[in-house]
Design a protein around this motif. Sequence first.
Motif, short mmCIF file in Angstrom:
data_model
loop_
_atom_site.label_atom_id
_atom_site.label_comp_id
_atom_site.label_asym_id
_atom_site.label_seq_id
_atom_site.Cartn_x
_atom_site.Cartn_y
_atom_site.Cartn_z
N UNK A 137 -15.16 1.56 -7.57
CA UNK A 137 -14.33 3.13 -7.35
C UNK A 137 -14.27 3.43 -6.03
N UNK A 138 -15.74 3.55 -5.63
CA UNK A 138 -16.20 4.05 -4.32
C UNK A 138 -15.14 3.15 -3.10
N UNK A 139 -15.29 1.94 -3.33
CA UNK A 139 -14.72 1.09 -2.19
C UNK A 139 -13.18 1.43 -2.38
N UNK A 169 -8.04 6.15 1.31
CA UNK A 169 -8.11 7.03 2.41
C UNK A 169 -7.97 6.27 3.67
N UNK A 170 -8.29 5.24 3.84
CA UNK A 170 -8.21 4.54 5.34
C UNK A 170 -6.75 4.25 5.50
N UNK A 171 -5.99 3.97 4.13
CA UNK A 171 -4.55 3.82 4.30
C UNK A 171 -3.78 4.79 4.72
N UNK A 172 -3.99 5.98 3.74
CA UNK A 172 -3.33 7.18 4.29
C UNK A 172 -3.74 7.83 5.58
N UNK A 174 4.57 0.13 14.36
CA UNK A 174 4.72 -0.50 12.94
C UNK A 174 3.96 -1.05 12.32
N UNK A 175 2.89 -1.87 13.20
CA UNK A 175 1.62 -2.62 12.66
C UNK A 175 0.68 -1.60 12.08
N UNK A 176 0.37 -0.52 12.44
CA UNK A 176 -0.32 0.47 11.77
C UNK A 176 0.07 1.07 10.58
N UNK A 177 1.50 1.36 10.59
CA UNK A 177 2.23 1.86 9.25
C UNK A 177 2.29 0.77 8.34
N UNK A 178 2.33 -0.60 8.44
CA UNK A 178 2.36 -1.59 7.60
C UNK A 178 0.97 -1.84 7.05
N UNK A 179 0.01 -1.52 7.71
CA UNK A 179 -1.51 -1.82 7.62
C UNK A 179 -1.91 -0.78 6.50
N UNK A 180 -1.39 0.62 6.94
CA UNK A 180 -1.44 1.81 5.88
C UNK A 180 -0.84 1.47 4.69
N UNK A 181 0.36 1.18 4.74
CA UNK A 181 1.14 1.02 3.36
C UNK A 181 0.39 -0.11 2.62
N UNK A 182 0.07 -1.44 2.93
CA UNK A 182 -0.50 -2.26 2.41
C UNK A 182 -1.77 -1.45 1.66
N UNK A 183 -2.66 -1.28 2.47
CA UNK A 183 -4.07 -0.56 1.84
C UNK A 183 -3.70 0.42 0.73
N UNK A 184 -2.77 1.39 0.89
CA UNK A 184 -2.31 2.40 -0.10
C UNK A 184 -1.76 1.96 -1.35
#
Length: 101
Positions: free
Chosen positions: A13-15, A21-24, A42-52
């Motif tokens: 859960x911590x990970x 949080x990193x994705x957001x 675009x790259x930053x947005x896609x990475x954030x959306x994927x992590x979220x």
Amino acid sequence: MVRDNNANGARNETLRFCLLALGLFLIMLTPVVGALPGPGGIVVLIGGLALTLRNSKWAKRLYVRFKKRWPRYGHWADRGLRRKSHFRRQHRKAQQSDADD
């Protein structure tokens, strides 16, 4: 090799919270990076959306609603996220087309 799964296969859960949080954070950082020349936003947005999407249940529910409403765009999102269900559907579709020939 460090495993991020518990004995029952659930993610730590911590990970999970840290990745969410990193994705957001990456999603919020997108307008700043987008102002710079180049396609970095675009790259930053896609990475954030994927992590979220990978680490949030509410994001997964929104994603399912998105795919039901716009299945064509959901296909591209599945492909970008390398989801197993996408590859299973592609494999089944290829088998059906081979059987039809």
